[in-house]
Design a protein around this motif. Structure first.
Motif, mmCIF file in Angstrom:
data_model
loop_
_atom_site.group_PDB
_atom_site.id
_atom_site.type_symbol
_atom_site.label_atom_id
_atom_site.label_comp_id
_atom_site.label_asym_id
_atom_site.label_seq_id
_atom_site.Cartn_x
_atom_site.Cartn_y
_atom_site.Cartn_z
ATOM 1 N N GLU A 6 16.824 4.346 6.652
ATOM 2 C CA GLU A 6 15.742 4.436 7.618
ATOM 3 C C GLU A 6 16.364 4.352 9.007
ATOM 4 O OE1 GLU A 6 11.605 2.196 8.565
ATOM 5 O OE2 GLU A 6 12.386 2.140 6.557
ATOM 6 N N GLN A 9 14.502 0.425 12.349
ATOM 7 C CA GLN A 9 13.901 -0.711 11.657
ATOM 8 C C GLN A 9 12.556 -1.005 12.303
ATOM 9 O OE1 GLN A 9 14.885 -2.238 8.968
ATOM 10 N NE2 GLN A 9 16.740 -0.983 8.805
ATOM 11 N N ARG A 10 11.552 -1.165 11.485
ATOM 12 C CA ARG A 10 10.222 -1.473 12.003
ATOM 13 C C ARG A 10 10.119 -2.980 12.224
ATOM 14 N NH1 ARG A 10 6.712 1.991 7.802
ATOM 15 N NH2 ARG A 10 7.786 3.925 8.181
ATOM 16 N N GLN A 14 4.307 -4.852 12.238
ATOM 17 C CA GLN A 14 3.617 -3.588 11.999
ATOM 18 C C GLN A 14 3.701 -3.253 10.500
ATOM 19 O OE1 GLN A 14 5.416 -0.611 14.421
ATOM 20 N NE2 GLN A 14 4.189 -1.123 16.218
ATOM 21 N N PRO A 15 2.575 -3.295 9.804
ATOM 22 C CA PRO A 15 2.602 -2.960 8.375
ATOM 23 C C PRO A 15 2.755 -1.443 8.184
ATOM 24 C CG PRO A 15 0.368 -3.432 9.067
ATOM 25 C CD PRO A 15 1.248 -3.700 10.268
ATOM 26 N N ASP A 16 3.231 -1.064 7.010
ATOM 27 C CA ASP A 16 3.389 0.349 6.660
ATOM 28 C C ASP A 16 2.003 0.953 6.464
ATOM 29 O OD1 ASP A 16 4.246 2.813 5.853
ATOM 30 O OD2 ASP A 16 5.091 2.164 3.945
ATOM 31 N N PRO A 17 1.650 2.031 7.199
ATOM 32 C CA PRO A 17 0.293 2.585 7.075
ATOM 33 C C PRO A 17 0.032 3.232 5.712
ATOM 34 C CG PRO A 17 1.626 3.964 8.511
ATOM 35 C CD PRO A 17 2.445 2.751 8.180
ATOM 36 N N PHE A 18 1.059 3.594 4.974
ATOM 37 C CA PHE A 18 0.874 4.260 3.681
ATOM 38 C C PHE A 18 1.123 3.326 2.500
ATOM 39 C CE2 PHE A 18 2.405 7.527 6.691
ATOM 40 C CZ PHE A 18 1.257 8.303 6.738
ATOM 41 N N GLU A 19 1.155 2.046 2.732
ATOM 42 C CA GLU A 19 1.508 1.091 1.681
ATOM 43 C C GLU A 19 0.503 1.082 0.535
ATOM 44 O OE1 GLU A 19 2.536 -3.616 1.231
ATOM 45 O OE2 GLU A 19 2.725 -2.649 3.162
#
Length: 133
Positions: A6, A9-10, A14-19
């Motif tokens: 990746e 790094q996030r 901020q959560p992953d929008p596609f989780e």
């Protein structure tokens, strides 16, 4: 082949929008917009620049005069005539192959041999001369 890392790094906040996204059949069927296939998009882009040319031989439903009646209507008697002719030829060939040849009388038994067998069972040579008695 190396696995891509990746690039950034996030941050943890901020959560992953596609989780929680599940791509199942219900998700696909619920789509309100459907994308065209790649070939359709390619042809549409090509036809914007240069419209397609009719190569001839192929006709669309809207091309040319309409037929007065559908194809094949009125030719049913020809089909039946061909079917009956084929059946007649088959029956005739079966009759010939059965050996009856057209007459229904039984055939005579084979005749006896032309030369009756001799009473002497020992064969004689052709050069042998009979002895006087």
């Amino acid at each position: 082949m190396p696995i891509a890392e990746e690039p950034e790094q996030r941050p943890a906040e901020q959560p992953d929008p596609f989780e929680g996204l599940v791509l199942d059949e219900d998700f696909v069927r619920a789509a309100t917009v459907k994308e065209q296939s790649g070939r359709t998009r390619m042809l549409a882009a090509r036809w914007k620049q240069q419209p397609p040319v009719d190569p001839g031989g192929r006709r669309s439903v809207n091309d040319g005069p309409k037929r007065s009646r559908p194809r094949g209507v009125g030719k049913a008697w020809q089909t039946w005539l061909i079917v009956l002719a084929v059946i007649g030829v088959l029956l005739f060939s079966l009759r010939l192959s059965a050996g009856s040849g057209g007459d229904d009388q039984p055939r005579p038994a084979p005749s006896s041999p032309a030369v009756p067998p001799s009473a002497d069972p020992t064969p004689r040579a052709a050069t042998e001369v009979p002895k006087p008695v």
